[in-house]
Design a protein around this motif. Structure first.
Motif, PDB file in Angstrom:
ATOM      1  N   LEU A  27      -6.022   2.806   2.403  1.00  0.00           N
ATOM      2  CA  LEU A  27      -5.974   1.948   1.223  1.00  0.00           C
ATOM      3  C   LEU A  27      -6.027   0.480   1.627  1.00  0.00           C
ATOM      4  N   GLN A  86      -3.503   5.039  -9.762  1.00  0.00           N
ATOM      5  CA  GLN A  86      -4.889   5.470  -9.589  1.00  0.00           C
ATOM      6  C   GLN A  86      -5.796   4.353  -9.087  1.00  0.00           C
ATOM      7  N   GLU A  87      -5.326   3.110  -9.237  1.00  0.00           N
ATOM      8  CA  GLU A  87      -6.084   1.995  -8.685  1.00  0.00           C
ATOM      9  C   GLU A  87      -5.141   0.960  -8.110  1.00  0.00           C
ATOM     10  N   HIS A  88      -5.661   0.249  -7.142  1.00  0.00           N
ATOM     11  CA  HIS A  88      -4.890  -0.738  -6.391  1.00  0.00           C
ATOM     12  C   HIS A  88      -5.829  -1.928  -6.201  1.00  0.00           C
ATOM     13  N   VAL A 132      -7.694   4.543  -5.803  1.00  0.00           N
ATOM     14  CA  VAL A 132      -6.809   5.255  -4.886  1.00  0.00           C
ATOM     15  C   VAL A 132      -7.295   6.701  -4.844  1.00  0.00           C
ATOM     16  N   LEU A 142       1.010   4.069  -3.123  1.00  0.00           N
ATOM     17  CA  LEU A 142       0.841   5.514  -2.933  1.00  0.00           C
ATOM     18  C   LEU A 142       2.064   6.280  -3.407  1.00  0.00           C
ATOM     19  N   HIS A 186       0.825  -1.203   0.000  1.00  0.00           N
ATOM     20  CA  HIS A 186       0.000   0.000   0.000  1.00  0.00           C
ATOM     21  C   HIS A 186       0.866   1.262   0.000  1.00  0.00           C
ATOM     22  N   ASP A 212      -5.404   9.561   0.573  1.00  0.00           N
ATOM     23  CA  ASP A 212      -5.354   8.231   1.174  1.00  0.00           C
ATOM     24  C   ASP A 212      -4.066   8.039   1.971  1.00  0.00           C
TER      25      ASP A 212
END
Length: 219
Positions: free
Chosen positions: A165, A130-132, A156, A125, A121, A160
């Motif tokens: 996250l 933009q996505e996880h 994300v 970051l 995580h 955050d």
């Protein structure tokens, strides 16, 4: 289907599996929950559900290979058809992995092949993605590199923290891991060489995106 579950920590994924069994959604018999950490909270979750628990402490063995041999003996005493790594934080030897090849599943808190290993995580970051998400995969000798079964994606968001996250990803882990285990237990899911087959059809290399599974066909 008899299974053994390996844990190292809190056991939240273990709890999602236990809940699935108790709800009648997972056709598995959890023969044992084994941890390499005696203080792992997941052991208390298992005991509360009436599941046999064991500790095989890696600190009690002079080498990784010695630990893996002891762990393998503990697992094989329960004759599982599937070994489930639910937050088991040890790198396993090649001999151990080969012994369970095609019958060991892991959950990883990232969209593999991105961010294998630890601190996923924080790394996500730092990289500004933009996505996880999370990935269920078969375990091979390449750490977090085995054929992928299921992935779930989360956005994300600005501001955050790693904990924010992690919480969003963990919610998805609790959805996709029981689903993959269910497919395996029903005989629908298998690993063939470096591919994953579901209902005898090869999956994409990224696995199935959980969002693409119609709600009425996941079972």
């Amino acid at each position: 289907m008899p299974v053994v579950i390996l844990i190292s920590g809190s056991g939240s994924n273990l709890q999602s599996i236990i809940d699935g069994v108790q709800a009648g959604d997972l056709p598995i018999d959890i023969r044992a929950v084994i941890s390499n950490q005696a203080e792992a909270h997941g052991l208390q979750r298992a005991k509360a559900a009436g599941i046999h628990t064991e500790v095989v402490n890696h600190r009690d063995y002079p080498s990784r290979e010695d630990f893996d041999r002891a762990l393998q003996a503990a697992i094989d005493a329960h004759e599982p058809a599937l070994v489930i790594l639910a937050g088991f934080m040890r790198i396993l030897s090649h001999a151990f992995v080969e012994h369970y090849l095609g019958r060991m599943l892991n959950i990883h808190p990232a969209l593999l092949p991105h961010f294998p290993g630890l601190n996923t995580h924080e790394r996500a970051l730092q990289d500004g993605v933009q996505e996880h998400g999370a990935t269920v995969h078969f375990v091979t000798t390449e750490v977090d590199g085995g054929p992928r079964v299921l992935q779930a994606r989360v956005p994300v968001r600005a501001g955050d923290s790693p904990d924010d996250l992690a919480a969003r990803v963990l919610e998805q882990e609790h959805r996709i891991f029981p689903q993959a285990i269910r497919w395996f237990a029903e005989g629908r899911l298998k690993m063939q060489y470096d591919k994953v087959l579901l209902d005898d059809k090869p999956l994409p290399t990224s696995g199935i995106d959980f969002a693409d599974i119609p709600a009425d066909s996941a079972d």
